[in-house]
Design a protein around this motif. Structure first.
Motif, PDB file in Angstrom:
ATOM      1  N   PRO A  39     -16.172  -9.709  -4.347  1.00  0.00           N
ATOM      2  CA  PRO A  39     -14.859  -9.151  -4.051  1.00  0.00           C
ATOM      3  C   PRO A  39     -14.539  -8.215  -5.388  1.00  0.00           C
ATOM      4  CG  PRO A  39     -14.645 -11.208  -4.534  1.00  0.00           C
ATOM      5  CD  PRO A  39     -16.184 -11.102  -4.355  1.00  0.00           C
ATOM      6  N   ILE A  40     -13.857  -7.047  -5.312  1.00  0.00           N
ATOM      7  CA  ILE A  40     -13.458  -6.205  -6.218  1.00  0.00           C
ATOM      8  C   ILE A  40     -12.141  -5.705  -5.987  1.00  0.00           C
ATOM      9  CG2 ILE A  40     -15.724  -5.200  -7.093  1.00  0.00           C
ATOM     10  CD1 ILE A  40     -15.379  -2.844  -5.611  1.00  0.00           C
ATOM     11  N   GLY A  41     -11.466  -5.471  -6.982  1.00  0.00           N
ATOM     12  CA  GLY A  41     -10.114  -5.054  -7.074  1.00  0.00           C
ATOM     13  C   GLY A  41      -8.934  -6.252  -7.047  1.00  0.00           C
ATOM     14  N   LYS A  42      -7.916  -5.928  -7.055  1.00  0.00           N
ATOM     15  CA  LYS A  42      -6.981  -7.035  -7.396  1.00  0.00           C
ATOM     16  C   LYS A  42      -5.544  -6.632  -6.245  1.00  0.00           C
ATOM     17  CE  LYS A  42      -5.000  -5.732 -11.807  1.00  0.00           C
ATOM     18  NZ  LYS A  42      -4.569  -6.162 -13.118  1.00  0.00           N
ATOM     19  N   LYS A  43      -4.934  -7.639  -5.877  1.00  0.00           N
ATOM     20  CA  LYS A  43      -3.650  -7.083  -5.157  1.00  0.00           C
ATOM     21  C   LYS A  43      -2.539  -6.807  -6.071  1.00  0.00           C
ATOM     22  CE  LYS A  43      -0.580  -8.705  -1.404  1.00  0.00           C
ATOM     23  NZ  LYS A  43      -0.404  -9.993  -0.558  1.00  0.00           N
ATOM     24  N   VAL A  44      -2.065  -5.957  -5.845  1.00  0.00           N
ATOM     25  CA  VAL A  44      -0.557  -5.313  -6.804  1.00  0.00           C
ATOM     26  C   VAL A  44       0.630  -5.121  -5.667  1.00  0.00           C
ATOM     27  CG1 VAL A  44       0.370  -3.827  -8.288  1.00  0.00           C
ATOM     28  CG2 VAL A  44      -2.258  -4.472  -8.526  1.00  0.00           C
ATOM     29  N   GLU A  45       1.758  -5.674  -6.150  1.00  0.00           N
ATOM     30  CA  GLU A  45       2.858  -5.528  -5.187  1.00  0.00           C
ATOM     31  C   GLU A  45       3.643  -4.372  -5.749  1.00  0.00           C
ATOM     32  OE1 GLU A  45       5.303  -5.460  -2.123  1.00  0.00           O
ATOM     33  OE2 GLU A  45       3.616  -7.167  -2.120  1.00  0.00           O
ATOM     34  N   LEU A  46       3.869  -3.389  -4.844  1.00  0.00           N
ATOM     35  CA  LEU A  46       4.555  -2.115  -5.441  1.00  0.00           C
ATOM     36  C   LEU A  46       5.960  -1.761  -4.481  1.00  0.00           C
ATOM     37  CD1 LEU A  46       1.777   0.050  -6.718  1.00  0.00           C
ATOM     38  CD2 LEU A  46       3.481  -1.242  -8.214  1.00  0.00           C
ATOM     39  N   THR A  47       5.720  -2.451  -3.488  1.00  0.00           N
ATOM     40  CA  THR A  47       6.813  -2.049  -2.381  1.00  0.00           C
ATOM     41  C   THR A  47       8.325  -1.795  -2.718  1.00  0.00           C
ATOM     42  OG1 THR A  47       6.806  -4.327  -1.413  1.00  0.00           O
ATOM     43  CG2 THR A  47       5.428  -2.879  -0.596  1.00  0.00           C
ATOM     44  N   SER A  48       8.531  -2.397  -3.823  1.00  0.00           N
ATOM     45  CA  SER A  48       9.962  -2.564  -4.313  1.00  0.00           C
ATOM     46  C   SER A  48      10.100  -1.088  -5.039  1.00  0.00           C
ATOM     47  CB  SER A  48      10.315  -3.471  -5.324  1.00  0.00           C
ATOM     48  OG  SER A  48       9.610  -3.717  -6.411  1.00  0.00           O
ATOM     49  N   LEU A  49       9.328  -0.354  -5.214  1.00  0.00           N
ATOM     50  CA  LEU A  49       9.634   1.114  -5.926  1.00  0.00           C
ATOM     51  C   LEU A  49       9.693   2.341  -5.236  1.00  0.00           C
ATOM     52  CD1 LEU A  49       6.637   0.643  -8.876  1.00  0.00           C
ATOM     53  CD2 LEU A  49       9.030   0.095  -9.361  1.00  0.00           C
ATOM     54  N   LYS A  50      10.819   3.021  -5.654  1.00  0.00           N
ATOM     55  CA  LYS A  50      10.967   4.370  -4.929  1.00  0.00           C
ATOM     56  C   LYS A  50      10.310   5.121  -5.639  1.00  0.00           C
ATOM     57  CE  LYS A  50      14.583   6.943  -2.839  1.00  0.00           C
ATOM     58  NZ  LYS A  50      13.981   7.407  -1.497  1.00  0.00           N
TER      59      LYS A  50
END
Length: 296
Positions: A26-37
Protein backbone atom coordinates in the motif's frame (compact mmCIF):
# COMPACT_ATOMS: atom_id res chain seq x y z
CA UNK A 1 20.95 -28.05 -19.46
CA UNK A 2 18.32 -29.16 -16.95
CA UNK A 3 19.99 -26.99 -14.31
CA UNK A 4 19.74 -23.95 -16.60
CA UNK A 5 16.05 -24.59 -17.20
CA UNK A 6 15.41 -24.94 -13.48
CA UNK A 7 17.37 -21.75 -12.88
CA UNK A 8 15.34 -19.83 -15.47
CA UNK A 9 12.07 -21.11 -14.03
CA UNK A 10 13.17 -20.19 -10.52
CA UNK A 11 14.10 -16.69 -11.66
CA UNK A 12 10.71 -16.25 -13.33
CA UNK A 13 8.88 -17.50 -10.25
CA UNK A 14 10.92 -15.20 -8.01
CA UNK A 15 10.29 -12.21 -10.26
CA UNK A 16 6.59 -12.98 -10.38
CA UNK A 17 6.45 -13.28 -6.60
CA UNK A 18 8.18 -9.93 -6.20
CA UNK A 19 5.66 -8.18 -8.43
CA UNK A 20 2.76 -9.85 -6.64
CA UNK A 21 4.11 -8.56 -3.33
CA UNK A 22 4.62 -5.11 -4.82
CA UNK A 23 1.03 -5.05 -6.07
CA UNK A 24 -0.16 -5.47 -2.48
CA UNK A 25 2.26 -2.88 -1.09
CA UNK A 26 0.00 0.00 0.00
CA UNK A 27 1.10 3.55 -0.72
CA UNK A 28 -0.28 6.89 0.40
CA UNK A 29 -1.92 7.85 3.64
CA UNK A 30 -5.34 9.03 4.67
CA UNK A 31 -5.69 12.78 5.26
CA UNK A 32 -8.88 14.40 6.61
CA UNK A 33 -9.68 17.71 4.88
CA UNK A 34 -13.49 17.78 4.83
CA UNK A 35 -13.66 20.56 7.43
CA UNK A 36 -11.83 23.02 5.17
CA UNK A 37 -13.65 25.41 2.84
CA UNK A 38 -11.74 26.19 -0.33
CA UNK A 39 -11.65 29.58 -2.04
CA UNK A 40 -11.85 29.17 -5.84
CA UNK A 41 -10.04 32.44 -6.58
CA UNK A 42 -7.03 31.42 -4.51
CA UNK A 43 -7.10 27.98 -6.07
CA UNK A 44 -7.16 29.39 -9.60
CA UNK A 45 -4.12 31.54 -8.83
CA UNK A 46 -2.32 28.55 -7.35
CA UNK A 47 -3.18 26.45 -10.42
CA UNK A 48 -1.31 28.99 -12.55
CA UNK A 49 1.72 28.87 -10.28
CA UNK A 50 1.71 25.08 -10.26
CA UNK A 51 1.50 24.76 -14.04
CA UNK A 52 -1.81 22.88 -14.01
CA UNK A 53 -3.21 24.89 -16.91
CA UNK A 54 -0.01 24.80 -18.97
CA UNK A 55 0.53 21.05 -18.60
CA UNK A 56 -3.08 19.88 -18.91
CA UNK A 57 -4.24 22.12 -21.78
CA UNK A 58 -3.23 21.15 -25.30
CA UNK A 59 -3.78 24.59 -26.78
CA UNK A 60 -1.32 23.91 -29.62
CA UNK A 61 -3.74 21.39 -31.09
CA UNK A 62 -6.91 23.30 -30.20
CA UNK A 63 -7.61 21.35 -27.04
CA UNK A 64 -10.00 22.54 -24.34
CA UNK A 65 -8.61 23.91 -21.06
CA UNK A 66 -7.51 21.17 -18.66
CA UNK A 67 -8.70 18.38 -21.00
CA UNK A 68 -5.17 16.95 -21.16
CA UNK A 69 -3.33 15.48 -24.11
CA UNK A 70 -0.03 17.37 -23.81
CA UNK A 71 2.88 15.05 -24.65
CA UNK A 72 6.01 14.90 -22.52
CA UNK A 73 8.73 12.93 -24.27
CA UNK A 74 11.38 11.45 -21.99
CA UNK A 75 14.01 8.75 -22.19
CA UNK A 76 11.56 6.47 -20.37
CA UNK A 77 8.76 6.96 -22.91
CA UNK A 78 6.12 9.55 -23.77
CA UNK A 79 3.72 10.64 -21.07
CA UNK A 80 0.43 12.44 -21.74
CA UNK A 81 -1.27 14.77 -19.28
CA UNK A 82 -4.74 13.47 -18.35
CA UNK A 83 -8.14 15.11 -18.51
CA UNK A 84 -8.68 16.89 -15.18
CA UNK A 85 -11.97 18.60 -15.99
CA UNK A 86 -15.16 17.81 -14.05
CA UNK A 87 -16.36 15.20 -16.53
CA UNK A 88 -17.79 12.37 -14.44
CA UNK A 89 -16.46 9.52 -16.55
CA UNK A 90 -13.30 10.79 -18.21
CA UNK A 91 -12.17 13.52 -15.81
CA UNK A 92 -12.26 14.13 -12.06
CA UNK A 93 -16.02 14.57 -11.76
CA UNK A 94 -16.43 11.53 -9.52
CA UNK A 95 -13.42 12.27 -7.34
CA UNK A 96 -13.62 13.34 -3.72
CA UNK A 97 -11.46 15.94 -2.01
CA UNK A 98 -9.55 13.04 -0.42
CA UNK A 99 -8.91 11.53 -3.85
CA UNK A 100 -7.64 14.88 -5.08
CA UNK A 101 -5.33 15.33 -2.10
CA UNK A 102 -3.80 11.88 -2.51
CA UNK A 103 -3.23 12.49 -6.21
CA UNK A 104 -1.70 15.95 -5.92
CA UNK A 105 0.40 15.67 -2.77
CA UNK A 106 1.07 11.94 -2.61
CA UNK A 107 1.11 10.87 -6.26
CA UNK A 108 -1.46 8.12 -5.74
CA UNK A 109 -4.52 7.62 -7.95
CA UNK A 110 -8.02 6.99 -6.54
CA UNK A 111 -7.45 3.33 -7.45
CA UNK A 112 -4.30 3.21 -5.35
CA UNK A 113 -1.85 3.17 -8.25
CA UNK A 114 1.35 5.21 -8.21
CA UNK A 115 1.59 8.09 -10.65
CA UNK A 116 4.70 8.45 -12.77
CA UNK A 117 6.96 11.23 -11.46
CA UNK A 118 6.54 13.08 -14.76
CA UNK A 119 3.71 14.52 -12.65
CA UNK A 120 5.66 16.70 -10.16
CA UNK A 121 3.83 15.57 -7.03
CA UNK A 122 7.08 15.45 -4.99
CA UNK A 123 7.01 19.27 -5.14
CA UNK A 124 3.27 19.51 -4.50
CA UNK A 125 3.82 17.64 -1.24
CA UNK A 126 4.72 21.07 0.14
CA UNK A 127 1.20 22.42 -0.49
CA UNK A 128 -0.76 23.09 2.68
CA UNK A 129 -4.14 21.56 3.49
CA UNK A 130 -5.73 24.91 2.67
CA UNK A 131 -3.89 25.03 -0.65
CA UNK A 132 -5.41 21.67 -1.56
CA UNK A 133 -8.89 22.80 -0.55
CA UNK A 134 -8.51 26.00 -2.60
CA UNK A 135 -7.30 24.10 -5.66
CA UNK A 136 -10.15 21.63 -5.36
CA UNK A 137 -12.68 24.47 -5.13
CA UNK A 138 -11.21 26.01 -8.27
CA UNK A 139 -11.36 22.75 -10.21
CA UNK A 140 -15.05 22.40 -9.35
CA UNK A 141 -15.69 25.46 -11.54
CA UNK A 142 -14.07 23.88 -14.63
CA UNK A 143 -16.37 23.00 -17.52
CA UNK A 144 -16.53 19.21 -18.09
CA UNK A 145 -14.96 17.95 -21.30
CA UNK A 146 -15.84 14.51 -22.63
CA UNK A 147 -12.41 13.51 -23.85
CA UNK A 148 -10.53 10.37 -22.92
CA UNK A 149 -7.02 10.76 -21.59
CA UNK A 150 -4.32 9.43 -23.90
CA UNK A 151 -2.50 6.32 -22.77
CA UNK A 152 1.17 6.74 -21.95
CA UNK A 153 3.58 5.24 -24.47
CA UNK A 154 6.02 3.63 -22.07
CA UNK A 155 8.01 0.51 -23.00
CA UNK A 156 8.80 -2.45 -20.77
CA UNK A 157 9.85 -2.48 -17.95
CA UNK A 158 8.89 1.12 -17.19
CA UNK A 159 5.25 0.35 -17.99
CA UNK A 160 5.03 -1.81 -14.87
CA UNK A 161 3.62 0.58 -12.30
CA UNK A 162 4.47 -1.76 -9.44
CA UNK A 163 8.10 -0.78 -9.99
CA UNK A 164 7.18 2.82 -9.16
CA UNK A 165 6.68 1.75 -5.57
CA UNK A 166 10.34 0.79 -5.39
CA UNK A 167 11.26 4.13 -7.01
CA UNK A 168 9.18 5.96 -4.41
CA UNK A 169 10.86 4.06 -1.60
CA UNK A 170 14.29 4.99 -2.90
CA UNK A 171 13.83 8.60 -3.94
CA UNK A 172 10.55 10.16 -2.82
CA UNK A 173 10.78 12.88 -0.19
CA UNK A 174 7.35 14.21 0.74
CA UNK A 175 8.40 16.43 3.62
CA UNK A 176 6.32 19.59 3.63
CA UNK A 177 8.03 21.94 6.07
CA UNK A 178 11.41 23.26 5.03
CA UNK A 179 11.01 26.87 6.12
CA UNK A 180 13.94 28.87 7.46
CA UNK A 181 12.81 31.05 10.34
CA UNK A 182 15.71 33.52 10.29
CA UNK A 183 14.86 34.70 6.76
CA UNK A 184 12.44 37.42 5.75
CA UNK A 185 8.80 36.70 4.93
CA UNK A 186 9.51 37.48 1.27
CA UNK A 187 12.41 35.02 1.20
CA UNK A 188 10.27 32.31 2.78
CA UNK A 189 7.43 33.01 0.35
CA UNK A 190 9.91 32.65 -2.48
CA UNK A 191 11.19 29.37 -1.07
CA UNK A 192 7.65 28.02 -0.91
CA UNK A 193 6.94 29.04 -4.51
CA UNK A 194 10.22 27.69 -5.91
CA UNK A 195 10.36 24.42 -3.96
CA UNK A 196 6.62 23.84 -3.91
CA UNK A 197 4.03 24.71 -6.57
CA UNK A 198 6.51 26.42 -8.90
CA UNK A 199 8.60 23.16 -8.98
CA UNK A 200 11.59 24.99 -10.48
CA UNK A 201 13.85 22.09 -9.54
CA UNK A 202 11.96 19.77 -11.88
CA UNK A 203 13.81 21.34 -14.81
CA UNK A 204 16.78 23.03 -13.18
CA UNK A 205 18.17 20.04 -11.25
CA UNK A 206 20.09 17.16 -12.88
CA UNK A 207 18.70 13.65 -12.60
CA UNK A 208 20.19 10.20 -12.14
CA UNK A 209 19.76 7.19 -14.42
CA UNK A 210 16.39 6.39 -12.84
CA UNK A 211 15.01 9.88 -13.38
CA UNK A 212 15.27 11.01 -9.76
CA UNK A 213 16.58 14.47 -8.98
CA UNK A 214 20.10 14.75 -7.58
CA UNK A 215 19.05 16.80 -4.60
CA UNK A 216 22.63 17.60 -3.63
CA UNK A 217 22.84 19.50 -6.94
CA UNK A 218 19.53 21.32 -6.56
CA UNK A 219 18.98 24.16 -9.06
CA UNK A 220 22.42 23.67 -10.64
CA UNK A 221 20.97 23.08 -14.10
CA UNK A 222 20.34 19.99 -16.19
CA UNK A 223 22.05 18.84 -19.38
CA UNK A 224 19.05 16.99 -20.74
CA UNK A 225 15.44 18.11 -20.56
CA UNK A 226 12.55 16.16 -22.12
CA UNK A 227 12.47 18.54 -25.10
CA UNK A 228 16.17 17.96 -25.72
CA UNK A 229 17.29 21.35 -24.41
CA UNK A 230 19.40 22.21 -21.39
CA UNK A 231 18.54 24.26 -18.35
CA UNK A 232 20.97 26.70 -16.74
CA UNK A 233 22.01 26.84 -13.14
CA UNK A 234 19.77 29.18 -11.14
CA UNK A 235 21.70 29.12 -7.89
CA UNK A 236 22.34 32.49 -6.27
CA UNK A 237 25.99 32.40 -7.31
CA UNK A 238 25.20 31.60 -10.95
CA UNK A 239 22.46 34.22 -11.22
CA UNK A 240 24.56 36.97 -9.66
CA UNK A 241 27.49 36.07 -11.89
CA UNK A 242 25.15 36.34 -14.87
CA UNK A 243 24.20 39.90 -14.02
CA UNK A 244 20.78 39.20 -12.54
CA UNK A 245 19.31 41.28 -9.74
CA UNK A 246 15.92 41.33 -8.07
CA UNK A 247 14.37 43.83 -10.45
CA UNK A 248 15.48 42.41 -13.78
CA UNK A 249 14.75 38.85 -12.66
CA UNK A 250 11.22 39.72 -11.53
CA UNK A 251 10.72 41.62 -14.80
CA UNK A 252 11.89 38.61 -16.81
CA UNK A 253 9.39 36.44 -14.96
CA UNK A 254 6.64 38.81 -16.09
CA UNK A 255 7.66 39.46 -19.69
CA UNK A 256 10.16 36.80 -20.72
CA UNK A 257 12.66 39.56 -21.58
CA UNK A 258 16.19 39.14 -20.23
CA UNK A 259 18.67 41.97 -19.51
CA UNK A 260 20.49 41.79 -22.87
CA UNK A 261 17.23 42.31 -24.76
CA UNK A 262 16.78 38.67 -25.75
CA UNK A 263 13.94 36.47 -24.51
CA UNK A 264 13.71 33.20 -22.65
CA UNK A 265 13.73 30.31 -25.08
CA UNK A 266 12.40 26.77 -25.05
CA UNK A 267 10.22 25.58 -22.23
CA UNK A 268 11.07 28.57 -20.01
CA UNK A 269 9.27 30.84 -22.45
CA UNK A 270 6.17 28.70 -22.02
CA UNK A 271 6.55 28.73 -18.24
CA UNK A 272 6.47 32.53 -18.29
CA UNK A 273 3.66 32.77 -20.83
CA UNK A 274 1.34 30.25 -19.16
CA UNK A 275 2.24 30.72 -15.52
CA UNK A 276 4.66 33.29 -14.16
CA UNK A 277 3.21 36.19 -16.15
CA UNK A 278 0.01 35.76 -14.14
CA UNK A 279 1.72 36.04 -10.75
CA UNK A 280 1.55 39.14 -8.61
CA UNK A 281 4.52 41.46 -8.62
CA UNK A 282 5.06 40.59 -4.96
CA UNK A 283 5.35 36.89 -5.73
CA UNK A 284 7.70 37.43 -8.66
CA UNK A 285 9.92 39.52 -6.42
CA UNK A 286 9.72 36.90 -3.67
CA UNK A 287 10.98 34.25 -6.09
CA UNK A 288 13.82 36.55 -7.16
CA UNK A 289 14.73 37.31 -3.55
CA UNK A 290 14.87 33.60 -2.71
CA UNK A 291 16.85 32.58 -5.79
CA UNK A 292 19.34 35.40 -5.29
CA UNK A 293 19.34 34.71 -1.54
CA UNK A 294 18.76 38.35 -0.69
CA UNK A 295 18.03 39.58 2.80
CA UNK A 296 15.15 41.99 2.24
Amino acid sequence: MRRMIYGAISALVFTGAVFVMLSFWPIGKKVELTSLKGVPERGAYLARIAGCIACHSNFKEGGAPLAGGVAFKTEFGTFYSPNITTDGELGMGEWSLADFERAVRQGVSPDGEAYYPAFPYPFYAKLSDQDIADLWAAFQTVVPVTQASKLHEVPFPFNLREGLKVWRGLFLDQSSDASVSNKSEQWQRGQYLVEGPGHCGACHTPRNLLGARKTDLALQGADKLPDGSKSPSITAEALQKGGWDKDNLAYAFQTGLIPDGDVFGGSMGEVVRDGMAFLSQEDREAIAIYLLDLRE
